[in-house]
Design an enzyme around this catalytic site. Structure first.
Site, PDB file in Angstrom:
ATOM      1  N   GLY A  47      39.360  41.737  47.731  1.00 15.37           N
ATOM      2  CA  GLY A  47      40.116  40.686  47.049  1.00 15.37           C
ATOM      3  C   GLY A  47      41.631  40.853  47.001  1.00 15.37           C
ATOM      4  O   GLY A  47      42.379  39.880  47.033  1.00 15.37           O
ATOM      5  N   GLU A 102      45.271  44.916  42.145  1.00 14.37           N
ATOM      6  CA  GLU A 102      44.071  44.077  42.062  1.00 14.37           C
ATOM      7  C   GLU A 102      44.456  42.604  42.083  1.00 14.37           C
ATOM      8  O   GLU A 102      45.551  42.226  41.649  1.00 14.37           O
ATOM      9  CB  GLU A 102      43.322  44.355  40.744  1.00 14.37           C
ATOM     10  N   ASP A 103      43.553  41.789  42.561  1.00 14.24           N
ATOM     11  CA  ASP A 103      43.737  40.335  42.473  1.00 14.24           C
ATOM     12  C   ASP A 103      43.428  39.843  41.062  1.00 14.24           C
ATOM     13  O   ASP A 103      44.115  38.983  40.525  1.00 14.24           O
ATOM     14  CB  ASP A 103      42.862  39.610  43.513  1.00 14.24           C
ATOM     15  N   ASP A 106      38.766  41.285  35.293  1.00 10.04           N
ATOM     16  CA  ASP A 106      37.872  40.397  34.529  1.00 10.04           C
ATOM     17  C   ASP A 106      37.170  41.269  33.476  1.00 10.04           C
ATOM     18  O   ASP A 106      37.754  41.564  32.422  1.00 10.04           O
ATOM     19  CB  ASP A 106      36.915  39.771  35.546  1.00 10.04           C
ATOM     20  N   LYS A 134      42.157  38.374  33.035  1.00  9.31           N
ATOM     21  CA  LYS A 134      41.281  37.466  32.278  1.00  9.31           C
ATOM     22  C   LYS A 134      40.753  38.229  31.070  1.00  9.31           C
ATOM     23  O   LYS A 134      39.586  38.646  31.038  1.00  9.31           O
ATOM     24  CB  LYS A 134      40.125  37.034  33.196  1.00  9.31           C
ATOM     25  N   PHE A 160      35.832  30.787  37.042  1.00  5.52           N
ATOM     26  CA  PHE A 160      35.630  31.607  38.241  1.00  5.52           C
ATOM     27  C   PHE A 160      36.584  31.058  39.301  1.00  5.52           C
ATOM     28  O   PHE A 160      36.374  29.976  39.843  1.00  5.52           O
ATOM     29  CB  PHE A 160      34.183  31.549  38.727  1.00  5.52           C
ATOM     30  N   VAL A 161      37.663  31.811  39.565  1.00  4.94           N
ATOM     31  CA  VAL A 161      38.730  31.305  40.434  1.00  4.94           C
ATOM     32  C   VAL A 161      38.574  31.819  41.864  1.00  4.94           C
ATOM     33  O   VAL A 161      37.992  32.880  42.098  1.00  4.94           O
ATOM     34  CB  VAL A 161      40.128  31.676  39.883  1.00  4.94           C
ATOM     35  N   ASP A 167      37.271  35.319  46.388  1.00  6.67           N
ATOM     36  CA  ASP A 167      36.208  34.593  47.083  1.00  6.67           C
ATOM     37  C   ASP A 167      35.136  34.060  46.153  1.00  6.67           C
ATOM     38  O   ASP A 167      34.990  34.512  45.013  1.00  6.67           O
ATOM     39  CB  ASP A 167      35.510  35.554  48.055  1.00  6.67           C
ATOM     40  N   ARG A 173      38.863  32.999  50.508  1.00  6.16           N
ATOM     41  CA  ARG A 173      39.922  34.003  50.361  1.00  6.16           C
ATOM     42  C   ARG A 173      41.212  33.531  51.025  1.00  6.16           C
ATOM     43  O   ARG A 173      42.302  33.962  50.665  1.00  6.16           O
ATOM     44  CB  ARG A 173      39.496  35.324  51.018  1.00  6.16           C
TER      45      ARG A 173
HETATM   46  C1  PRP Z   1      36.335  40.989  42.229  1.00  3.86           C
HETATM   47  C2  PRP Z   1      37.839  41.084  42.103  1.00  3.86           C
HETATM   48  C3  PRP Z   1      38.053  42.369  41.344  1.00  3.86           C
HETATM   49  C4  PRP Z   1      36.841  42.430  40.446  1.00  3.86           C
HETATM   50  C5  PRP Z   1      37.204  42.060  39.033  1.00  3.86           C
HETATM   51  O1  PRP Z   1      35.899  41.836  43.291  1.00  3.86           O
HETATM   52  O2  PRP Z   1      38.440  41.151  43.388  1.00  3.86           O
HETATM   53  O3  PRP Z   1      38.065  43.480  42.206  1.00  3.86           O
HETATM   54  O4  PRP Z   1      35.883  41.490  40.988  1.00  3.86           O
HETATM   55  O5  PRP Z   1      36.055  41.960  38.233  1.00  3.86           O
HETATM   56  P1  PRP Z   1      35.697  42.984  37.054  1.00  3.86           P
HETATM   57  O6  PRP Z   1      36.951  43.241  36.258  1.00  3.86           O
HETATM   58  O7  PRP Z   1      34.671  42.213  36.251  1.00  3.86           O
HETATM   59  O8  PRP Z   1      35.138  44.216  37.648  1.00  3.86           O
HETATM   60  P2  PRP Z   1      34.441  41.686  43.937  1.00  3.86           P
HETATM   61  O9  PRP Z   1      33.492  42.632  43.299  1.00  3.86           O
HETATM   62  O10 PRP Z   1      34.068  40.235  43.953  1.00  3.86           O
HETATM   63  O11 PRP Z   1      34.677  42.201  45.449  1.00  3.86           O
HETATM   64  P3  PRP Z   1      35.722  41.572  46.479  1.00  3.86           P
HETATM   65  O12 PRP Z   1      37.089  42.027  46.073  1.00  3.86           O
HETATM   66  O13 PRP Z   1      35.326  42.131  47.795  1.00  3.86           O
HETATM   67  O14 PRP Z   1      35.596  40.084  46.399  1.00  3.86           O
HETATM   68 MG    MG Z   2      34.425  38.913  45.228  1.00  7.72          MG
HETATM   69 MN    MN Z   3      37.680  42.974  44.277  1.00  9.02          MN
END
Ligand code: PRP
Ligand code: MG
Ligand code: MN
Length: 187
Positions: A47, A102-103, A106, A134, A160-161, A167, A173
């Site tokens: 991400g 990080e993106d 959450d 968030k 859910f953005v 993604d 993405r």
């Molecule tokens: C998403 C996002 C963060 C994480 C945040 O990653 O990119 O890394 O979730 O969520 P959290 O604070 O509840 O842990 P994801 O697991 O979807 O993997 P990705 O980056 O490959 O999309």
């Molecule tokens: Mg993801």
């Molecule tokens: Mn991620």
């Protein structure tokens, strides 16, 4: 069907993101200017790849850039609560300050997993820079731990953005902005 027609609402435009990324990069450059050796910038794949690419090109310090890959959302919209590291660093971070990019933060599960991992590899400190925060959904409270400094781009409402690296089931993405999908596409 065309990519952009799947979006119900844009939360942050490309220009708004770009301005905020410049501000974050200049804060980071100022705060770390006198730190030797310079911090290592670590992105959480997948991400963070877009944000990381924009951010590091605006940081005016000679920083190494690397990635770890962590995921816990799979193809759904709910964290499975147990992030796993499936790809590790190449750069040696022993005794180095790390800026973890990080993106979105959450629940905080991913960040807490990666932070522990970086500390176990000998990072002398971990600072977080996240585009979106968030806090309404947080399960791990970093501020109370009192040891992690946060740079935040924007506070994200409880949607859910997607876009700008984020993604749904690995798609969206490549949107240059952050938005929310039309309900029929969260399936
Ligand atoms: C998403 C996002 C963060 C994480 C945040 O990653 O990119 O890394 O979730 O969520 P959290 O604070 O509840 O842990 P994801 O697991 O979807 O993997 P990705 O980056 O490959 O999309
Ligand atoms: Mg993801
Ligand atoms: Mn991620």
């Amino acid at each position: 069907m065309a990519l952009h027609s799947h979006i119900q609402k844009v939360l942050w435009t490309q220009d708004q993101i770009s301005c905020r990324v410049s501000e974050l990069a200049s804060e980071i450059s100022d705060d770390f200017r006198s730190i030797q050796p310079p911090p290592v910038v670590v992105g959480v794949a997948t991400g963070a790849f877009v944000f990381l690419a924009d951010l590091v090109r605006k940081i005016e310090l000679p920083v190494p850039v690397d990635f770890v890959r962590v995921e816990s959302y799979g193809s759904g919209t709910e964290s499975n609560g147990a992030p796993t590291i499936s790809f590790d660093l190449k750069v040696d971070i022993q005794g180095r300050h790390v800026i973890l990019v990080e993106d979105i933060v959450d629940t905080g599960n991913t960040l807490s997993c990666v932070t522990a991992h970086l500390e176990s590899k000998g990072a002398s400190s971990v600072t977080v820079c996240t585009l979106l925060d968030k806090p309404s959904r947080r399960k791990v409270n970093f501020e109370l731990l009192g040891k992690i400094k946060f740079y935040r781009g924007f506070e994200c409402p409880d949607y859910f953005v997607v876009g700008y690296g984020m993604d749904f089931a690995e798609v969206y993405r490549n949107l240059p902005y952050v938005g929310v999908l039309k309900p029929e596409h969260y399936k």
